[in-house]
Design an enzyme around this catalytic site. Sequence first.
Site, short mmCIF file in Angstrom:
data_model
loop_
_atom_site.label_atom_id
_atom_site.label_comp_id
_atom_site.label_asym_id
_atom_site.label_seq_id
_atom_site.Cartn_x
_atom_site.Cartn_y
_atom_site.Cartn_z
N LYS A 184 0.86 -1.19 0.00
CA LYS A 184 0.00 0.00 0.00
C LYS A 184 0.89 1.23 0.00
O LYS A 184 1.48 1.60 1.01
CB LYS A 184 -0.92 0.05 1.24
CG LYS A 184 -2.02 1.10 1.04
CD LYS A 184 -2.48 1.77 2.28
CE LYS A 184 -1.69 2.97 2.68
NZ LYS A 184 -1.72 4.13 1.77
N GLY A 237 7.16 5.08 7.91
CA GLY A 237 6.33 6.28 8.00
C GLY A 237 6.53 6.94 9.35
O GLY A 237 7.55 6.75 10.00
N THR A 241 2.02 6.94 13.40
CA THR A 241 1.31 5.93 12.59
C THR A 241 1.83 4.55 12.94
O THR A 241 1.07 3.58 13.05
CB THR A 241 1.52 6.20 11.08
OG1 THR A 241 1.34 7.58 10.82
CG2 THR A 241 0.59 5.38 10.23
N GLY A 242 3.14 4.44 13.15
CA GLY A 242 3.74 3.16 13.51
C GLY A 242 3.13 2.61 14.79
O GLY A 242 2.86 1.41 14.90
N GLU A 259 10.18 1.36 10.32
CA GLU A 259 11.17 2.38 9.95
C GLU A 259 10.47 3.72 10.14
O GLU A 259 9.60 4.09 9.33
CB GLU A 259 11.57 2.22 8.49
CG GLU A 259 12.29 0.94 8.16
CD GLU A 259 13.70 0.93 8.69
OE1 GLU A 259 14.26 2.01 8.91
OE2 GLU A 259 14.23 -0.16 8.89
N CYS A 293 13.70 10.89 6.20
CA CYS A 293 13.67 10.39 7.58
C CYS A 293 15.01 10.60 8.26
O CYS A 293 15.06 10.87 9.45
CB CYS A 293 13.29 8.92 7.59
SG CYS A 293 14.30 7.93 6.49
N GLU A 392 10.19 16.30 14.44
CA GLU A 392 10.54 16.11 13.04
C GLU A 392 9.72 17.08 12.20
O GLU A 392 8.49 17.05 12.23
CB GLU A 392 10.22 14.67 12.63
CG GLU A 392 10.63 14.36 11.22
CD GLU A 392 10.35 12.92 10.84
OE1 GLU A 392 9.26 12.41 11.13
OE2 GLU A 392 11.23 12.30 10.22
P1 NDP Z 1 2.61 8.41 7.40
O1 NDP Z 1 2.90 7.63 8.64
O2 NDP Z 1 1.58 9.44 7.45
O3 NDP Z 1 2.19 7.43 6.22
C1 NDP Z 1 2.96 6.33 5.84
C2 NDP Z 1 2.06 5.29 5.24
O4 NDP Z 1 1.16 4.79 6.24
C3 NDP Z 1 1.17 5.81 4.12
O5 NDP Z 1 1.01 4.80 3.15
C4 NDP Z 1 -0.14 6.07 4.85
O6 NDP Z 1 -1.26 6.08 4.01
C5 NDP Z 1 -0.17 4.91 5.80
N1 NDP Z 1 -1.04 5.09 6.97
C6 NDP Z 1 -1.51 6.25 7.51
N2 NDP Z 1 -2.31 5.96 8.58
C7 NDP Z 1 -2.33 4.62 8.72
C8 NDP Z 1 -2.95 3.72 9.64
N3 NDP Z 1 -3.71 4.14 10.65
N4 NDP Z 1 -2.76 2.39 9.48
C9 NDP Z 1 -1.97 1.92 8.48
N5 NDP Z 1 -1.37 2.72 7.57
C10 NDP Z 1 -1.53 4.05 7.70
O7 NDP Z 1 4.01 8.97 6.93
P2 NDP Z 1 4.28 9.94 5.70
O8 NDP Z 1 3.79 9.31 4.43
O9 NDP Z 1 3.81 11.28 6.09
O10 NDP Z 1 5.87 9.88 5.63
C11 NDP Z 1 6.67 10.67 6.40
C12 NDP Z 1 7.17 9.92 7.62
O11 NDP Z 1 7.88 8.74 7.23
C13 NDP Z 1 8.17 10.73 8.41
O12 NDP Z 1 7.91 10.62 9.78
C14 NDP Z 1 9.49 10.05 8.09
O13 NDP Z 1 10.48 10.23 9.04
C15 NDP Z 1 9.10 8.64 7.93
N6 NDP Z 1 10.09 7.92 7.14
C16 NDP Z 1 10.93 7.02 7.75
C17 NDP Z 1 11.92 6.38 7.04
C18 NDP Z 1 12.82 5.37 7.67
O14 NDP Z 1 13.44 4.60 6.95
N7 NDP Z 1 12.94 5.32 8.97
C19 NDP Z 1 12.12 6.67 5.63
C20 NDP Z 1 11.18 7.58 5.07
C21 NDP Z 1 10.21 8.19 5.83
P3 NDP Z 1 -1.79 7.50 3.40
O15 NDP Z 1 -0.73 7.96 2.52
O16 NDP Z 1 -3.03 7.10 2.68
O17 NDP Z 1 -2.03 8.39 4.57
#
Ligand code: NDP
Length: 489
Positions: A184, A237, A241-242, A259, A293, A392
């Site tokens: 997804k 993400g 959310t995690g 991650e 990230c 962040e």
């Molecule tokens: P989000 O956590 O908002 O979204 C990540 C993914 O999770 C998207 O596909 C999102 O869908 C989905 N999602 C949102 N809510 C839920 C839920 N309740 N249950 C399951 N899935 C859900 O992150 P962002 O897309 O805003 O990305 C930025 C974040 O990612 C930053 O915090 C960044 O640090 C982190 N990141 C970490 C990395 C690492 O390797 N450690 C690398 C890159 C980014 P939708 O898009 O539809 O909301």
Amino acid sequence: MAAETVPGQALKTDLFIGGEFVPAVSGKRFATTNPATGETLGEVAEAGREDLDRAVAAARATLESGPWASMKPRERGRILIRAAEMLLSRAEELGRVETLDNGKPIFESAKIDMPAAADALSYFGESADKLYGDTFPGRPDAMLLTLREPVGVVGAITPWNFPLLQAMWKIAPALALGNTVVLKPASLTPLTALLFADLLREAGLPAGAFNVVTGPGSTVGQAMAEHPGIDKVSFTGETGTGKKILRAAAATMKRVSMELGGKSPNVVFADADLEAAAKGAINAIFYGKGELCSAGSRLLVEESVHDALLERVVDRAKKMVPADPLHPKTRLGALVSEKQRETVEAYVTSGKSEGAKVVAGGNRASVDGKGAFFEATVFDGVRPDMKIAREEIFGPVLATLTFADEAEAVAVGNSTIYGLAAAVWTRDVKKALRTAKALKAGTVWVNAYNLYDPGLPFGGYKESGFGRERGRYALEEYTQVKSVWVDLS
Ligand code: NDP
């Protein structure tokens, strides 16, 4: 509209389930837009629970029977290596779609992200038959051994900042080891995942081994975390959310890897090569528009070289002018969305109100009067307790703090909830290694920033998550261990 904005590249906008592009059962769609212009790129299918059920069923069936289940690991590897070559030959084309969907410079998407994604595919393709089990000389009357088996159906949930590359760090090791995948992608950037599904099909991946469900995280993502047919969720993400996903996954005791976010310290000691450190600090925070990230979003500088370093950093920051992401010379593109720009702007306002000083940028920008652009921004006089030093921002905003000595550098470096990455700049090898050991981060660079290799693990300490991507650690994440006891008596 889609066809004109992506010349020569027909977009895929349906779900990819069981080897076919299909609309959502509900018929619902959502728009994905170009943040540099505000134009709609396409209307993508919005998956619901019933679509997810179909994708999971396809992945399960492919896992358990048919060509994928009976394929030799080396053959699986060959498919991935073939896909890597195809991806590399289409790097410009896919990079262009990534840039249109995300706003990042084409230089990054076509010259860095796509080749890195191809590297991940070939690295794991080559690893497909190289993860061994063990034998144990424990008993004379038995042979004791372990097998490494696939985890099963992997649900990959990915963010928008490196849309295809982040997904590849999950898809490649998962498929290499015989799992099947339901991906997804982030709703803001779903397009390259769908094109990649088509590419994998062309490379010979059996139907059902890789599936893509596009749709909101709050519904389809949440349903993946809860789904009894998914054996593992691999998430990249936000930390918040995690945490939601962890709670949802608990009900079915899924394996999870996380991650998450970061607030990485980039520590510059007085004896560093200041020119190199300034260049590194710019790359650390402005690469990927700071939507990274591992962004080096906190510049920690030893007091005695504060002025000399900051002058160099500010000079370079002022040259990072937001520009058309499709121009090959652009190094600072558009933020991913208008909403993200509002978030970044709110942090800049907060930094000012808490008493930090803007020494470069600080404002919205536009190109031809359009787009979610933001200037390369540098704050000076930041204290560790300020919001811009703790949270962040995920945008092109650097917070500069000072320290008096090594102990303070480490204490300030470790003073956030995150522990994803860090860097240290010094000519003193002992100081470099002491600091690298003392910083609580999954990756520490010495006299460098933002360098990655498919063999070097990447992941977080503290609230930046757990589990590792890349290298043999990733292979372990996508397998489970079975012990076999063979009676010889
Ligand atoms: P989000 O956590 O908002 O979204 C990540 C993914 O999770 C998207 O596909 C999102 O869908 C989905 N999602 C949102 N809510 C839920 C839920 N309740 N249950 C399951 N899935 C859900 O992150 P962002 O897309 O805003 O990305 C930025 C974040 O990612 C930053 O915090 C960044 O640090 C982190 N990141 C970490 C990395 C690492 O390797 N450690 C690398 C890159 C980014 P939708 O898009 O539809 O909301």
